[in-house]
Design a protein around this motif. Structure first.
Motif, PDB file in Angstrom:
ATOM      1  N   UNK A   1       0.786  -1.185   0.160  1.00 45.04           N
ATOM      2  CA  UNK A   1       0.171  -0.017   0.134  1.00 45.04           C
ATOM      3  C   UNK A   1       0.764   1.384  -0.024  1.00 45.04           C
ATOM      4  N   UNK A   2       2.268   1.154   0.334  1.00 46.45           N
ATOM      5  CA  UNK A   2       2.947   2.475   0.413  1.00 46.45           C
ATOM      6  C   UNK A   2       3.914   2.730  -0.686  1.00 46.45           C
ATOM      7  N   UNK A   3       3.563   1.769  -1.681  1.00 44.56           N
ATOM      8  CA  UNK A   3       4.572   1.962  -2.777  1.00 44.56           C
ATOM      9  C   UNK A   3       3.727   2.576  -3.999  1.00 44.56           C
ATOM     10  N   UNK A   4       4.797   3.605  -4.685  1.00 48.31           N
ATOM     11  CA  UNK A   4       4.175   4.092  -5.941  1.00 48.31           C
ATOM     12  C   UNK A   4       4.334   2.909  -6.954  1.00 48.31           C
ATOM     13  N   UNK A   5       3.043   2.572  -7.359  1.00 51.09           N
ATOM     14  CA  UNK A   5       3.178   1.403  -8.349  1.00 51.09           C
ATOM     15  C   UNK A   5       3.532   1.980  -9.543  1.00 51.09           C
TER      16      UNK A   5
END
Length: 369
Positions: free
Chosen positions: A173-177
């Motif tokens: 959830x915290x990653x820039x995808x």
């Protein structure tokens, strides 16, 4: 009459990841303001009296504003404190300037600025499912991750856009995808309807040999149009093609083959399976980047996949750990590079045993934001 003066513009944090917020406070005053203290006698309703100083506040009222011309910045005034603002930055790597203005009733102004920073995003990618959940647990500061989409129940084997509430979007959830898909480009419009977090986009990851350049440019060009016309376009930090370092370097590929109108980024997957030596950054990234910069001036760069085989002599992993630090240090000096993700999946690239190289990458991902 003097103009207002801004003593300082400060933030609770000045390094922000895309989508994060900070509280900015503006300390301003007017030189014509006065706080007078005069001697006097004070009495209460009972008639008791005593000598006490009396203070008279003659301050000049000010209106304080905070603005930014930088893209992707939202400024929200506090509902209770006229000198406090919430600043949210939805942008890729680079400096973000906010400008404070203090204005008096006569229209005289004073100004001050503050620079916030979005850093290089350092992340990690792996296969979907248990492998991704494991790397998220092992590397809690992952900032950038690849999601390649999944083929659905249709007649082809091309992956569609991934679910926004499951898979990697749920597991990291915290990653820039950085999202890729290869099926119908028109899927993007409906998919963007549900987007609520910052992403990068690529239609058809590594198209070399699968799609003709002319077809790629025409089809990928629709990404520009679909993003530009969508109300959720603010969540798209950028979009563009991805090729391999090998294709650009050893293969003599021309990056202009995949350059389509309106693209903002160009990704280069960079791997080395050399077990004799760790390459310097100038070879690992520099040659390929130079070709992209020459062919596509002004386009920003990404390293969506990156991996190093450990050399035969590096039995402890200390050499690979230093190479990782050197490579990311070099990328941080390149102001046009937004992100890098280590490909921690295949056995010849996987980090973690022994732990020196894994610890190095874990530390490189951390941002004191």
């Amino acid at each position: 009459m003097a103009a207002p003066v801004i003593r300082s513009v400060t933030a609770t944090r000045t390094v922000l990841l895309p989508g994060q917020s900070t509280t900015v406070r503006v300390d301003a005053y007017h030189p014509d303001s006065r706080l007078l203290t005069v001697a006097g006698r004070v009495s209460d309703p009972t008639g008791a009296a005593w000598d006490a100083p009396v203070r008279v506040d003659l301050s000049v009222p000010l209106t304080i504003q905070l603005t930014s011309a930088s893209p992707g910045v939202t400024v929200t005034p506090s509902g209770t404190d006229p000198a406090s603002f919430t600043v949210t930055v939805l942008a890729g790597r680079g400096p973000v300037t906010v400008t404070a203005t203090a204005r008096d009733a006569a229209g005289r102004t004073g100004a001050g600025t503050l620079t916030l920073t979005v850093p290089l995003l350092v992340g990690m990618s792996a296969e979907k499912g248990a492998r991704t959940r494991q790397v998220v647990a092992d590397y809690p500061d992952i900032r950038y991750m690849r999601d390649y989409g999944t083929d659905g129940p249709d007649a082809d084997t091309l992956p569609e856009l991934p679910a926004l509430d499951a898979g990697k979007f749920a597991d990291a959830p915290s990653a820039v995808m950085h999202v890729s898909w290869k099926d119908d480009v028109e899927q993007l419009a409906g998919w963007l309807d549900g987007l609520r977090r910052p992403i990068y986009l690529t239609w058809y990851h590594e198209p070399m040999g699968d799609v003709t350049p002319a077809t790629y440019r025409a089809t990928a060009g629709r990404v520009t149009q679909l993003v530009a016309g969508h109300p959720n376009r603010r969540w798209v930090l950028g979009h563009g093609p991805i090729v391999t370092r090998y294709w650009l370097d050893e293969g003599g590929g021309n990056p202009a083959d995949w350059a389509y109108p309106g693209m903002t980024h160009y990704g280069v997957d960079c791997f080395s399976r050399d077990t004799a030596a760790y390459w310097p950054a100038s070879r690992m990234f520099g040659v390929a980047f130079g070709k992209v910069r020459a062919a596509c001036p002004g386009v920003r760069l990404l390293v969506p996949e990156y991996g190093l085989s450990r050399t035969t002599a590096d039995t402890t992993g200390a050499g690979r750990a230093q190479a990782l630090r050197d490579h990311v240090g070099w990328l941080r000096q390149q102001t046009d590079v937004d992100a890098i993700a280590y490909w921690n999946n295949w056995a010849d690239f996987a980090l973690g045993d022994p732990p020196l190289d894994a610890t190095a990458w874990r530390d490189l991902q951390f941002v004191a934001a």
